[in-house]
Design a protein around this motif. Structure first.
Motif, PDB file in Angstrom:
ATOM      1  N   PHE A 577       0.830  -1.213   0.000  1.00 47.69           N
ATOM      2  CA  PHE A 577       0.000   0.000   0.000  1.00 47.69           C
ATOM      3  C   PHE A 577       0.865   1.263   0.000  1.00 47.69           C
ATOM      4  N   VAL A 578       2.172   1.105  -0.014  1.00 48.24           N
ATOM      5  CA  VAL A 578       3.039   2.290  -0.041  1.00 48.24           C
ATOM      6  C   VAL A 578       3.199   2.703  -1.510  1.00 48.24           C
ATOM      7  N   ASP A 579       2.541   3.795  -1.899  1.00 50.35           N
ATOM      8  CA  ASP A 579       2.477   4.202  -3.311  1.00 50.35           C
ATOM      9  C   ASP A 579       3.845   4.203  -3.974  1.00 50.35           C
ATOM     10  N   LYS A 580       4.802   4.787  -3.244  1.00 51.39           N
ATOM     11  CA  LYS A 580       6.141   4.915  -3.799  1.00 51.39           C
ATOM     12  C   LYS A 580       6.724   3.555  -4.213  1.00 51.39           C
ATOM     13  N   LEU A 581       6.326   2.497  -3.495  1.00 51.26           N
ATOM     14  CA  LEU A 581       6.896   1.176  -3.763  1.00 51.26           C
ATOM     15  C   LEU A 581       6.157   0.430  -4.872  1.00 51.26           C
ATOM     16  N   LEU A 582       5.045   0.993  -5.316  1.00 51.90           N
ATOM     17  CA  LEU A 582       4.272   0.263  -6.323  1.00 51.90           C
ATOM     18  C   LEU A 582       4.684   0.626  -7.741  1.00 51.90           C
ATOM     19  N   LYS A 583       5.644   1.531  -7.850  1.00 58.43           N
ATOM     20  CA  LYS A 583       5.994   2.026  -9.194  1.00 58.43           C
ATOM     21  C   LYS A 583       6.969   1.122  -9.939  1.00 58.43           C
ATOM     22  N   HIS A 584       7.822   0.435  -9.228  1.00 53.39           N
ATOM     23  CA  HIS A 584       8.925  -0.314  -9.842  1.00 53.39           C
ATOM     24  C   HIS A 584       8.430  -1.438 -10.756  1.00 53.39           C
ATOM     25  N   LYS A 585       7.637  -2.326 -10.198  1.00 48.93           N
ATOM     26  CA  LYS A 585       7.095  -3.443 -10.980  1.00 48.93           C
ATOM     27  C   LYS A 585       5.704  -3.750 -10.456  1.00 48.93           C
ATOM     28  N   PRO A 586       4.800  -4.257 -11.297  1.00 56.65           N
ATOM     29  CA  PRO A 586       3.477  -4.618 -10.767  1.00 56.65           C
ATOM     30  C   PRO A 586       3.594  -5.751  -9.746  1.00 56.65           C
ATOM     31  N   VAL A 587       2.555  -5.889  -8.937  1.00 51.13           N
ATOM     32  CA  VAL A 587       2.554  -6.924  -7.901  1.00 51.13           C
ATOM     33  C   VAL A 587       2.322  -8.303  -8.519  1.00 51.13           C
ATOM     34  N   SER A 588       1.588  -8.328  -9.623  1.00 57.51           N
ATOM     35  CA  SER A 588       1.169  -9.609 -10.185  1.00 57.51           C
ATOM     36  C   SER A 588       1.431  -9.675 -11.687  1.00 57.51           C
ATOM     37  N   PHE A 589       2.151 -10.699 -12.129  1.00 58.21           N
ATOM     38  CA  PHE A 589       2.373 -10.923 -13.570  1.00 58.21           C
ATOM     39  C   PHE A 589       3.014 -12.287 -13.752  1.00 58.21           C
ATOM     40  N   ILE A 590       3.079 -12.708 -15.019  1.00 60.04           N
ATOM     41  CA  ILE A 590       3.808 -13.945 -15.305  1.00 60.04           C
ATOM     42  C   ILE A 590       4.767 -13.683 -16.464  1.00 60.04           C
ATOM     43  N   GLU A 591       6.043 -13.986 -16.238  1.00 61.11           N
ATOM     44  CA  GLU A 591       7.046 -13.804 -17.299  1.00 61.11           C
ATOM     45  C   GLU A 591       7.025 -15.023 -18.214  1.00 61.11           C
ATOM     46  N   ILE A 592       6.966 -14.743 -19.524  1.00 55.25           N
ATOM     47  CA  ILE A 592       6.948 -15.811 -20.535  1.00 55.25           C
ATOM     48  C   ILE A 592       7.996 -15.473 -21.590  1.00 55.25           C
ATOM     49  N   ASN A 593       8.741 -16.481 -22.008  1.00 58.16           N
ATOM     50  CA  ASN A 593       9.752 -16.251 -23.054  1.00 58.16           C
ATOM     51  C   ASN A 593       9.071 -15.831 -24.367  1.00 58.16           C
ATOM     52  N   ARG A 622       3.801 -11.106 -19.199  1.00 55.87           N
ATOM     53  CA  ARG A 622       4.907 -10.195 -19.447  1.00 55.87           C
ATOM     54  C   ARG A 622       5.850 -10.946 -20.380  1.00 55.87           C
ATOM     55  N   VAL A 623       5.840 -10.554 -21.620  1.00 55.04           N
ATOM     56  CA  VAL A 623       6.575 -11.292 -22.641  1.00 55.04           C
ATOM     57  C   VAL A 623       8.007 -10.734 -22.705  1.00 55.04           C
ATOM     58  N   THR A 624       8.985 -11.632 -22.561  1.00 61.99           N
ATOM     59  CA  THR A 624      10.363 -11.152 -22.417  1.00 61.99           C
ATOM     60  C   THR A 624      11.372 -12.195 -22.892  1.00 61.99           C
ATOM     61  N   ASP A 625      12.516 -11.726 -23.360  1.00 62.00           N
ATOM     62  CA  ASP A 625      13.559 -12.703 -23.699  1.00 62.00           C
ATOM     63  C   ASP A 625      14.566 -12.849 -22.553  1.00 62.00           C
ATOM     64  N   THR A 626      14.204 -12.342 -21.372  1.00 63.75           N
ATOM     65  CA  THR A 626      15.120 -12.479 -20.233  1.00 63.75           C
ATOM     66  C   THR A 626      14.912 -13.805 -19.497  1.00 63.75           C
ATOM     67  N   ILE A 627      13.973 -14.617 -19.954  1.00 58.39           N
ATOM     68  CA  ILE A 627      13.765 -15.919 -19.301  1.00 58.39           C
ATOM     69  C   ILE A 627      13.979 -17.022 -20.336  1.00 58.39           C
ATOM     70  N   ARG A 628      14.533 -18.136 -19.876  1.00 61.68           N
ATOM     71  CA  ARG A 628      14.775 -19.279 -20.778  1.00 61.68           C
ATOM     72  C   ARG A 628      13.476 -19.739 -21.418  1.00 61.68           C
ATOM     73  N   GLU A 629      13.601 -20.355 -22.581  1.00 58.24           N
ATOM     74  CA  GLU A 629      12.407 -20.955 -23.186  1.00 58.24           C
ATOM     75  C   GLU A 629      11.864 -22.034 -22.267  1.00 58.24           C
ATOM     76  N   LYS A 630      10.588 -22.233 -22.351  1.00 53.63           N
ATOM     77  CA  LYS A 630       9.871 -23.255 -21.566  1.00 53.63           C
ATOM     78  C   LYS A 630       9.977 -23.035 -20.051  1.00 53.63           C
ATOM     79  N   THR A 631      10.282 -21.800 -19.682  1.00 56.36           N
ATOM     80  CA  THR A 631      10.370 -21.466 -18.255  1.00 56.36           C
ATOM     81  C   THR A 631       9.459 -20.272 -17.980  1.00 56.36           C
ATOM     82  N   LEU A 632       8.794 -20.267 -16.846  1.00 59.24           N
ATOM     83  CA  LEU A 632       7.884 -19.181 -16.468  1.00 59.24           C
ATOM     84  C   LEU A 632       8.313 -18.626 -15.119  1.00 59.24           C
TER      85      LEU A 632
END
Ligand SMILES: Nc1nc2c(c(=O)[nH]1)N[C@H]1C(S)=C(S)[C@@H](COP(=O)(O)OP(=O)(O)OC[C@H]3O[C@@H](n4cnc5c(=O)[nH]c(N)nc54)[C@H](O)[C@@H]3O)O[C@H]1N2
Ligand SMILES: Nc1nc2c(c(=O)[nH]1)N[C@H]1C(S)=C(S)[C@@H](COP(=O)(O)OP(=O)(O)OC[C@H]3O[C@@H](n4cnc5c(=O)[nH]c(N)nc54)[C@H](O)[C@@H]3O)O[C@H]1N2
Ligand code: SF4
Ligand SMILES: [Mo]
Length: 668
Positions: A577-593, A622-632
């Motif tokens: 609930f600290v506004d300042k801390l909510l800016k960096h990254k969302p609380v909920s997501f899934i990284e996919i290669n 969250r679609v990204t190439d920072t994660i290995r294929e077949k990994t979430l």
């Protein structure tokens, strides 16, 4: 100006408070003035609308709670404890408790109620490292300090994302990089830490043992073992060699999923640099072979003698602010107190010190064993303090069903919105960071005082006081007559003399801690490479990847990892609930290669369905190439994450295999 210490992560930064804001303490040894966004905003966590401010008792009919007086609440807990068989009582504590809280809870449970079922969330955090250190060195001791970075040439970070999880330590790494420190990151994700490294090895999840063993094999093949060191200080080399001789190098490399060139780049760095520290966190500990992963890495230091010298050694980074203090006090159910086990001699010594005859002779149930006991109807009272097991234990549906079978659950929390809340029968309000004082030990054995910064909310009590109230109501007043945290610390300090050879030397460090200086325990330990084993030698133990994690299949082709983001603290009762801390990254997501997302037609930001054999969640992609294929990857700030994770445990440490659940992904 009040001096205190941050209550979030294991770095344990010294801070100063001048009635308006928090700043880093320049004179404090571990952070030298640095702090991170969580640290400076901790003041906001004291005054939030989500604080638990009064005791609450479940109504029974509709699941709601009514406020209740402290008197009645304490009576009720005492009554339930008195009528339960000790073997059916459990305490579930936390690496975020202060040493005094921990000490009193442990003394009450193990010393006076006669139950050793006193475990902590550290079970799911660094118990694999504890077991490994004990196996190798004969004692739970971290033989590296943060200041060692200054003399280090190569830092190997394995399964640790310091840029997000140990921010100030990471800033120190960055500073040393300017001097010439080289950094290798071993992580299936290209994390912020990996981005800044000299070399990133995106190994396949769970293949760390293969990777470390491959290095050992190479050291042996190249004649790079420090034989003089091994002969003088290491036991088990011949047996280890036999294990290595049987090992096929190419198979190991293939399992790691990296190229021969990447491995060679690593070996070049390893050979070019004299002083080497390896540091690790959950990528190694949270595994069905967490202890073995630790051993495989520590072996590299034993083979090369890169240990107990400035700038060298195996450095387990503890996550929580006082996870180390909890280990020291004895907050794991497999330890009695002050690093002592449950052997008759230790029980005798501790019984004499506490003036009790109630200590049970066997180790108690670990975190998940308590869940299993509950499933079988064998747990009558569970006292949960400063942690949220319904949120954080693996395989949440199973945990919820087990919790429902426990007749009486007490939740001691400073905040009102935990996930365990709805399973508790009685909720007791604790005074949080800023409203209480006491001591904590950070990840490099620095013991410091946390100070009270503001007045205490009327009905909230420090955790130690709540345990003392319960103990007194049970008739143990003589042993729990403490009036303040300092009195408890004094007793604990005296008790550390009982530790084997007095290695836990807090008894030496009273004055430092009671003023505003930090005390570092164990400075004399491992002098001249004398370890705490009977023959003084460290143990080299050959281990193999048994590949016991949940296997992927056509139906569940992905491996799901979970972990931290920089500005959220676990379930987020303090940070979300600290506004300042909510800016960096969302609380909920899934990284996919990116390739995987493309194959499934998933676009950035779209909701996707992720399932495992245990549950299903819908999360924004969250679609990204920072994660290995077949990994979430799903961050732990997504509170429902453990509906997905599996409950396979390391057989020795009983830590969960959080990072390796086979998962399916579907575009909605
Ligand atoms: N901001 C913030 N900081 C925190 C916390 C927090 O909640 N928020 N919590 C604290 C606590 S209690 C802890 S324990 C620490 C945790 O500190 P870390 O362990 O550094 O944090 P995690 O994000 O869990 O990172 C684990 C890393 O291991 C990688 N990994 C997963 N599986 C494997 C594997 O098989 N092998 C290897 N080599 N890597 C793997 C993941 O991709 C991830 O990047 O953080 C502490 N600091
Ligand atoms: N999937 C997955 N699960 C994980 C992990 C993972 O990496 N992946 N990591 C594991 C690890 S390493 C850890 S350490 C755990 C963390 O899991 P938890 O310990 O459950 O996480 P927190 O949200 O930090 O919970 C701390 C609780 O203490 C309360 N609290 C705050 N201040 C006080 C106080 O002063 N007194 C009292 N009595 N209560 C207070 C907070 O409101 C909160 O409910 O999660 C584990 N679970
Ligand atoms: S690095 Fe850790 S201890 Fe230091 S300020 Fe940040 S959260 Fe607090
Ligand atoms: Mo942790």
């Amino acid at each position: 100006m009040i001096k205190s210490v941050c209550g979030y992560c294991g770095v344990g930064c010294g801070i100063e408070f001048d009635t308006k804001k928090l700043v880093g303490d320049i004179a404090y040894p571990t952070n030298e003035g640095l702090v991170c966004s969580k640290g400076v905003s901790e003041l906001h966590t004291i005054e939030t609308p989500t604080r638990l401010l009064r005791p609450h008792l479940r109504r029974g009919t509709d699941g709601g709670f009514d406020p209740v007086e402290w008197e009645r609440a304490v009576d009720l807990v005492a009554e339930k404890l008195r009528s339960a068989d000790p073997s059916r009582i459990g305490f579930y504590l936390s690496g975020q408790l202060l040493t005094e809280d921990y000490y009193v809870a442990n003394k009450l449970g193990k010393g006076f109620l006669g139950t050793n079922n006193v475990d902590t969330n550290s079970r799911m955090c660094m118990s694999s490292a504890v077991v490994a250190y004990k196996k190798v060195f004969g004692v739970d001791y971290v033989p590296v300090r943060m200041e060692d970075l200054k003399a280090c040439d190569l830092l190997i970070l394995a399964g640790a994302n310091t840029a997000e999880a140990h921010v100030v330590f990471h800033n120190k790494i960055k500073k040393e990089k300017k001097r010439g420190l080289k950094v290798v990151v071993i992580d299936p994700r290209r994390t912020e830490t990996a981005e800044q490294a000299d070399l990133h090895l995106p190994i396949r999840p769970g293949s760390d043992i293969d990777f470390f063993t491959l290095i050992s094999a190479r050291l042996i093949d190249d004649g790079k073992v420090d034989t003089a060191f091994v002969e003088a200080h290491v036991d088990g080399y011949e047996k280890y060699l036999r294990g290595i001789r049987k090992t096929a190098r190419t198979k190991l490399l293939k399992r790691c999923g990296i190229t021969a060139e990447e491995f060679e780049a690593f070996m070049t760095l390893f050979y070019e640099n004299e002083n080497i520290i390896s540091a690790w966190t959950m990528g190694l500990n949270q595994s069905v072979q967490g202890v073995d992963k630790n051993l495989a890495l520590i072996n590299l230091h034993l083979l090369t003698g890169k240990i107990n010298r400035p700038g060298n050694g195996p450095f387990s980074l503890t996550g929580q602010p006082n996870a180390m203090g909890g280990r020291e006090v004895g907050g794991l159910s497999t330890m009695l107190a002050v690093h002592l086990d449950f052997d008759p001699e230790s029980i005798r010594k501790v019984s004499k010190f506490w003036e009790t005859d109630r200590i049970a002779p066997e180790p108690g149930l670990t975190a998940f064993e308590m869940i299993e006991a509950a499933e079988r109807g064998r747990l009558d009272v569970l006292i949960i303090c400063h942690t949220d097991p319904v949120y954080h234990l693996p395989n949440r549906s199973r945990v919820e069903a087990a919790m429902q079978k426990i007749p009486f659950i007490v939740e001691i929390n400073a905040y009102d919105n935990s996930e365990t809340r709805n399973f508790a029968h009685l909720r007791l309000p604790a005074a949080p960071w800023g409203e209480k004082e006491g001591t904590q030990t950070n990840m490099d054995r620095t013991v410091t005082r946390q100070e009270r910064l503001t007045r205490r909310s009327i009905d909230c009590k420090p955790d130690w006081e709540i345990f003392c109230l319960i103990a007194r109501r049970l008739g143990f007043g003589d042993a729990f007559g403490f009036q303040n945290a300092a009195e408890i610390y004094e007793e604990y300090r005296r008790m550390t003399r009982l530790s084997r050879d007095g290695h836990l030397d807090m008894y030496d460090g009273g004055a430092e801690i009671l003023t505003d200086r930090a005390f570092i325990w164990g400075k004399r330990l491992f002098h001249d490479h004398r370890y705490h084993t009977p023959d003084g030698k460290a143990r080299l133990i050959f281990v193999e990847n048994e590949r016991k994690s949940e296997a992927t299949s056509l139906e569940y082709p992905f491996i799901l990892l979970t972990g931290r983001t920089r500005d959220q603290w676990h379930s987020g009762t303090k940070t979300a609930f600290v506004d300042k801390l909510l800016k960096h990254k969302p609380v909920s997501f899934i990284e996919i290669n990116t390739e995987d997302a493309h194959a499934l037609g998933i676009c950035e930001g779209e909701p996707v369905e992720v399932s495992t054999r245990r549950g299903t969640l819908v999360l924004p992609a969250r679609v990204t190439d920072t994660i290995r294929e077949k990994t979430l990857f799903i961050p732990v700030s997504e509170r429902r994450v453990n509906y997905l994770t599996n409950d396979l445990l390391d057989p020795l440490s009983k830590e969960a295999d959080y990072n390796h659940s086979a998962a399916a992904l579907r575009k909605l």
